[in-house]
Design an enzyme around this catalytic site. Sequence first.
Site, PDB file in Angstrom:
ATOM      1  N   GLY A  33      -4.355   6.488   0.755  1.00  0.00           N
ATOM      2  CA  GLY A  33      -3.483   5.322   0.169  1.00  0.00           C
ATOM      3  C   GLY A  33      -2.877   4.067   1.214  1.00  0.00           C
ATOM      4  O   GLY A  33      -3.701   4.064   2.016  1.00  0.00           O
ATOM      5  N   ASN A  34      -2.167   2.892   1.380  1.00  0.00           N
ATOM      6  CA  ASN A  34      -2.047   2.410   1.770  1.00  0.00           C
ATOM      7  C   ASN A  34      -0.689   1.107   2.156  1.00  0.00           C
ATOM      8  O   ASN A  34      -0.310   2.200   1.448  1.00  0.00           O
ATOM      9  CB  ASN A  34      -3.226   0.737   2.093  1.00  0.00           C
ATOM     10  CG  ASN A  34      -2.771   0.544   0.349  1.00  0.00           C
ATOM     11  OD1 ASN A  34      -1.679  -0.735   0.859  1.00  0.00           O
ATOM     12  ND2 ASN A  34      -4.374  -0.263  -0.339  1.00  0.00           N
ATOM     13  N   ARG A  35      -0.550   0.804   3.017  1.00  0.00           N
ATOM     14  CA  ARG A  35       1.026   0.715   2.998  1.00  0.00           C
ATOM     15  C   ARG A  35       1.316  -0.723   2.589  1.00  0.00           C
ATOM     16  O   ARG A  35       2.395  -1.423   2.566  1.00  0.00           O
ATOM     17  CB  ARG A  35       1.497   0.274   4.636  1.00  0.00           C
ATOM     18  CG  ARG A  35       0.880   1.711   5.113  1.00  0.00           C
ATOM     19  CD  ARG A  35       1.382   1.865   6.766  1.00  0.00           C
ATOM     20  NE  ARG A  35       2.580   0.462   7.039  1.00  0.00           N
ATOM     21  CZ  ARG A  35       3.305   0.756   7.793  1.00  0.00           C
ATOM     22  NH1 ARG A  35       2.481   0.883   9.490  1.00  0.00           N
ATOM     23  NH2 ARG A  35       4.170   0.042   8.570  1.00  0.00           N
ATOM     24  N   SER A  36       1.040  -1.262   1.279  1.00  0.00           N
ATOM     25  CA  SER A  36       0.810  -2.540   0.312  1.00  0.00           C
ATOM     26  C   SER A  36       3.006  -1.961  -0.422  1.00  0.00           C
ATOM     27  O   SER A  36       3.058  -1.545  -1.066  1.00  0.00           O
ATOM     28  CB  SER A  36       0.260  -2.638  -0.303  1.00  0.00           C
ATOM     29  OG  SER A  36       0.214  -3.862  -1.131  1.00  0.00           O
ATOM     30  N   ALA A 103      -3.655  -4.970  -2.716  1.00  0.00           N
ATOM     31  CA  ALA A 103      -4.330  -4.617  -1.136  1.00  0.00           C
ATOM     32  C   ALA A 103      -5.401  -3.629  -2.033  1.00  0.00           C
ATOM     33  O   ALA A 103      -4.757  -2.227  -2.480  1.00  0.00           O
ATOM     34  CB  ALA A 103      -2.955  -3.568  -0.410  1.00  0.00           C
TER      35      ALA A 103
END
Length: 239
Positions: A33-36, A103
Site C-alpha cells: 500500500g501507500n500513504r495517501s 495514489a
Amino acid sequence: APDPQAQPALQGRSVVVTAGGTREPLDPVRYLGNRSSGKQGIALAESAAAAGAQVHLIAGIMDVEAPEHVANITVERIETAEQLQAAVGRRAPEADLLIMAAAVADFRPTSYAAQKIKKTEDGENPVITLERNPDILAETVQNRRSAGTGPGVVVGFAAETGSAEADPLQLAQAKLLRKGCDLLVLNQVGETLVFGQDETEIHILTSPTLAESSAPVTTLRGTKHQAAEAIISAAAAYL
Ligand code: CTP
Ligand code: CA
C-alpha cells in the site's frame, strides 16, 4: 462584486475524481500500500460538487470517511490499480473533467498466494517479485487522442521529493509532458509533508498546448480545501 446571476463554474458538468491509495494484495491477509490519506481527493470532489457538478468519486484506501451521502456526489470503492483502471475506463468517456488524485501503486505482486504465506523451516526469506500496473492517466489521455472521446480536461497529480539531478518542479514539468494531461498538480512530499496533513503547498502546471505559451505555474499554500478550489477553477477555465 460577484454577479448573482452567474452560473457556478461547473454547472451541468460531469466530473470524475479518483482519490486515496490502491492496495495490491500479496495473500489473503497482506498487501502493498501507500500513504495517501484521500483528503485532497475528497476536497476536490466536494469543491466540484459545490461548483455545480455531478461528481463520481472513485475511492481507494483512505484514512478518512468518503462523502457517501452528500448531494451530487456518488462514491464507488475500489482497492487495486486494476479495479481503478476498470472504474475509470467505465466513467471517464462520459465525463467532462477527470481528476486523478489517487495514489496508484506502480507495481503489484506478480502472483497472488491464495493461501497465507507461511514461514518455512529452511530459514530462506521469501522474495516478492513485482510487475507494472497500467498507467491509468496516460492510458485515458491516449484513448482520448485515438477515439476522440473522453474528458475535455484531464488533471494529473505528481508527488515529488526531488533528486540530486532535478528539483520537484523540473520533474513535474517533465511528467506533465510525458503523461499528456492538461493540468498537473505538484505536491512536494517528504516524511512530514503533505501526506495525511490538512495544509498543503501545490503548484498547478498547465500543458503548453492548452496555454499556447510556455507552461504557466500557479503556486498556492493553504488547506487542501483551498487547494481544491484553485484546482477546480483552473480546470473549469479550460472546459
Ligand atoms: N497514475 C496513474 N496510473 C499509475 C500511476 C500513476 O494513473 N499506474 C497517475 C496518478 O493518479 C497521478 C499521476 O499519474 O495523477 C502521476 O502519478 P506519479 O506516481 O507521480 O507518476 P508516475 O508516472 O507513476 O511516476 P513516478 O515514477 O515518479 O512514480
Ligand atoms: Ca508512481
